[in-house]
Design an enzyme around this catalytic site. Sequence first.
Site, PDB file in Angstrom:
ATOM      1  N   LEU A  36       0.857  -1.186   0.000  1.00 34.46           N
ATOM      2  CA  LEU A  36       0.000   0.000   0.000  1.00 34.46           C
ATOM      3  C   LEU A  36       0.891   1.233   0.000  1.00 34.46           C
ATOM      4  CD1 LEU A  36      -2.714  -0.883   2.681  1.00 34.46           C
ATOM      5  CD2 LEU A  36      -3.156  -0.443   0.255  1.00 34.46           C
ATOM      6  N   ASP A  37       0.475   2.288  -0.700  1.00 34.67           N
ATOM      7  CA  ASP A  37       1.223   3.539  -0.675  1.00 34.67           C
ATOM      8  C   ASP A  37       1.219   4.117   0.739  1.00 34.67           C
ATOM      9  OD1 ASP A  37       1.779   3.505  -3.399  1.00 34.67           O
ATOM     10  OD2 ASP A  37      -0.078   4.556  -3.922  1.00 34.67           O
TER      11      ASP A  37
END
Length: 287
Positions: A36-37
């Site tokens: 995930l960013d």
Amino acid sequence: MNGILLVDKPVGLTSHDVVEYVRKLFKTKVGHCGTLDPFASGLLVLLIGEATKLSSFFTQTKKTYIATMQFGIKTDTLDITGKVQLRNNIFIEQNEIEDCLKDLKGEVELSVPIYSAKKVKGRKLYEYAREGIDIEIPKIKSIIYSIEMINYCYPYMTFKVECSHGTYIRSLAEEIAKKLSTVATLVQLRRAKNGVFDIKAAFSLDFISEDSIIPLENLILNEIIVNESVYKKLINGNPLTRKDIKEIRLNDSLFEDFYKISMKDAFFVYKREGDKFKYLLKVENYR
């Protein structure tokens, strides 16, 4: 300590930060089933110990996200962390958005964000972006299984999407804006599901313990019963055929192709491939 750990990643940390934290906490190898960013939150599926060998099987799964985008603003990163490149005050009617989302279901082609780790000619795209080097942006095909608007109060629109692995939600938000003849950027992103795993069962980093880990033997319920004469094949990591198998017990449809074999305090995982069963891993002294 071999199994799966569901973590609710907070905003601000990288997925690597979370993996390193868990690795140091349990002092064992840790892998993941999709990153995930940093600006995103939500479900990270971590593989602990021998379960890391199952990474490729759990990565290629559907993902579900809750995302909020802001119309009228475009950034270089396609999310709220980037530099603003363009603004407008174009108002979008709710019914226009609903029609747009309906048209997005199925296979779509999306441009990869220039600020991403996708490699082109041996380098990550964000490296080209930071150095100001022009590069042809690759496109990827994604499948949108479902997408629906949850809330709309201009300029913010929140939607829920179930999509194939590798889908860039930043790019999806950009595509929605393009179809509506405007610009937008992603301001919030949360992963709600990864395959069969749900954020509702995840733990925040402050509450992780060994008890949080789902043991492999509890996760894989389908079972193969073999005679002791087959033990050497198991130890050597050889595939099994039907003649090696005494009984097959089908107890699970979620991981229907995966089977466990328990013998002599060892736990083996096999994957069905046609008429054969492929060896994946062994866990010793698991009881």
